[in-house]
Design an enzyme around this catalytic site. Structure first.
Site, PDB file in Angstrom:
ATOM      1  N   CYS A 159       0.679  -1.310  -0.129  1.00  0.00           N
ATOM      2  CA  CYS A 159      -0.046   0.105  -0.128  1.00  0.00           C
ATOM      3  C   CYS A 159       0.899   1.256   0.048  1.00  0.00           C
ATOM      4  CB  CYS A 159      -0.870  -0.072   1.182  1.00  0.00           C
ATOM      5  SG  CYS A 159      -1.966   1.460   1.405  1.00  0.00           S
TER       6      CYS A 159
ATOM      7  N   CYS B   7       0.168   3.469   3.332  1.00  0.00           N
ATOM      8  CA  CYS B   7       0.897   2.803   4.502  1.00  0.00           C
ATOM      9  C   CYS B   7       2.595   3.180   4.559  1.00  0.00           C
ATOM     10  CB  CYS B   7       0.788   1.320   4.288  1.00  0.00           C
ATOM     11  SG  CYS B   7      -0.713   0.820   4.961  1.00  0.00           S
TER      12      CYS B   7
ATOM     13  N   ASP C 290      -1.920  16.487  -1.381  1.00  0.00           N
ATOM     14  CA  ASP C 290      -2.204  15.835  -2.663  1.00  0.00           C
ATOM     15  C   ASP C 290      -1.132  16.068  -3.651  1.00  0.00           C
ATOM     16  OD1 ASP C 290      -3.257  14.990  -5.178  1.00  0.00           O
ATOM     17  OD2 ASP C 290      -4.830  14.069  -3.650  1.00  0.00           O
TER      18      ASP C 290
ATOM     19  N   HIS D 270      -4.131   0.266   8.402  1.00  0.00           N
ATOM     20  CA  HIS D 270      -4.342   0.013   7.096  1.00  0.00           C
ATOM     21  C   HIS D 270      -6.030  -0.617   6.979  1.00  0.00           C
ATOM     22  CE1 HIS D 270      -4.328  -1.036   2.756  1.00  0.00           C
ATOM     23  NE2 HIS D 270      -5.139  -2.172   3.139  1.00  0.00           N
TER      24      HIS D 270
ATOM     25  N   ASN E 104     -13.679   8.669  -1.388  1.00  0.00           N
ATOM     26  CA  ASN E 104     -14.164   7.644  -2.218  1.00  0.00           C
ATOM     27  C   ASN E 104     -14.269   6.215  -1.824  1.00  0.00           C
ATOM     28  OD1 ASN E 104     -14.519  10.067  -4.011  1.00  0.00           O
ATOM     29  ND2 ASN E 104     -12.252   9.684  -4.533  1.00  0.00           N
TER      30      ASN E 104
ATOM     31  N   GLY F 232     -15.126   6.016  -7.245  1.00  0.00           N
ATOM     32  CA  GLY F 232     -13.821   6.570  -7.767  1.00  0.00           C
ATOM     33  C   GLY F 232     -12.705   6.302  -6.838  1.00  0.00           C
TER      34      GLY F 232
ATOM     35  N   HIS G 255      -6.623   2.636   0.486  1.00  0.00           N
ATOM     36  CA  HIS G 255      -6.341   2.789   1.764  1.00  0.00           C
ATOM     37  C   HIS G 255      -7.338   3.926   2.368  1.00  0.00           C
ATOM     38  CE1 HIS G 255      -3.113   3.023   5.297  1.00  0.00           C
ATOM     39  NE2 HIS G 255      -4.037   4.388   5.469  1.00  0.00           N
TER      40      HIS G 255
ATOM     41  N   HIS H 201      -8.923   7.295   3.240  1.00  0.00           N
ATOM     42  CA  HIS H 201      -8.493   8.413   3.284  1.00  0.00           C
ATOM     43  C   HIS H 201      -9.679   9.573   2.821  1.00  0.00           C
ATOM     44  CE1 HIS H 201      -8.068   7.113  -1.043  1.00  0.00           C
ATOM     45  NE2 HIS H 201      -8.024   8.336  -1.357  1.00  0.00           N
TER      46      HIS H 201
ATOM     47  N   HIS I  80      -9.973  13.446   1.544  1.00  0.00           N
ATOM     48  CA  HIS I  80      -9.557  14.644   0.815  1.00  0.00           C
ATOM     49  C   HIS I  80     -10.306  15.723   1.278  1.00  0.00           C
ATOM     50  CE1 HIS I  80      -7.904  12.497  -2.887  1.00  0.00           C
ATOM     51  NE2 HIS I  80      -8.837  11.568  -2.612  1.00  0.00           N
TER      52      HIS I  80
END
Length: 119
Positions: free
Chosen positions: A7, A10, A33, A49, A93, A99, A104, A106, A108
């Site tokens: 990952c 990770c 990002d 994870h 997502n 999408g 993992h 997350h 945004h």
């Protein structure tokens, strides 16, 4: 705390892949990002994870709460304008149809003056 050797997030959280770090504590990591959509665009990830929101269970309630409380604090620190005239988005997502590109969990955090590249 589980990790996945394959990952990318990770690896970023562990420091094996460089990132532009925004925040770190024992459970969470935030970084800019690499392809930002807006003047402010960073991600908040758990160090554990968790592949997606589909795998979040009651045992993750405190962690999810910490992520949501951290997002506004970091958004302001990173340059988002204050509510109500300013603001930001928190987006996650889930799965291919949602999408999700990196499996993992997350969030945004996206904000700053418009227009943005996307959204």
């Amino acid at each position: 705390m589980s990790h996945s050797d394959n990952c990318i997030f990770c690896k970023i959280a562990a420091g094996a892949i460089p990132s532009r770090k925004v925040y770190e504590d024992d459970e969470l990591f935030a970084f800019h990002d690499i392809n930002p959509w807006a003047p402010v665009h960073f991600l908040i990830i758990p160090k554990e994870h968790i592949p997606s929101m589909a795998q979040v269970g009651p045992e993750h309630a405190a962690l999810m709460g910490r992520m949501m409380v951290l997002a506004p604090k970091l958004a302001m620190e990173q340059g988002c304008n204050p509510y109500p005239a300013g603001g930001y988005r928190i987006v996650t997502n889930t799965g291919a149809e949602g999408g999700q590109e990196v499996h993992h969990l997350h969030f945004h955090v996206i904000g700053g003056p418009r227009p943005w590249l996307k959204g």
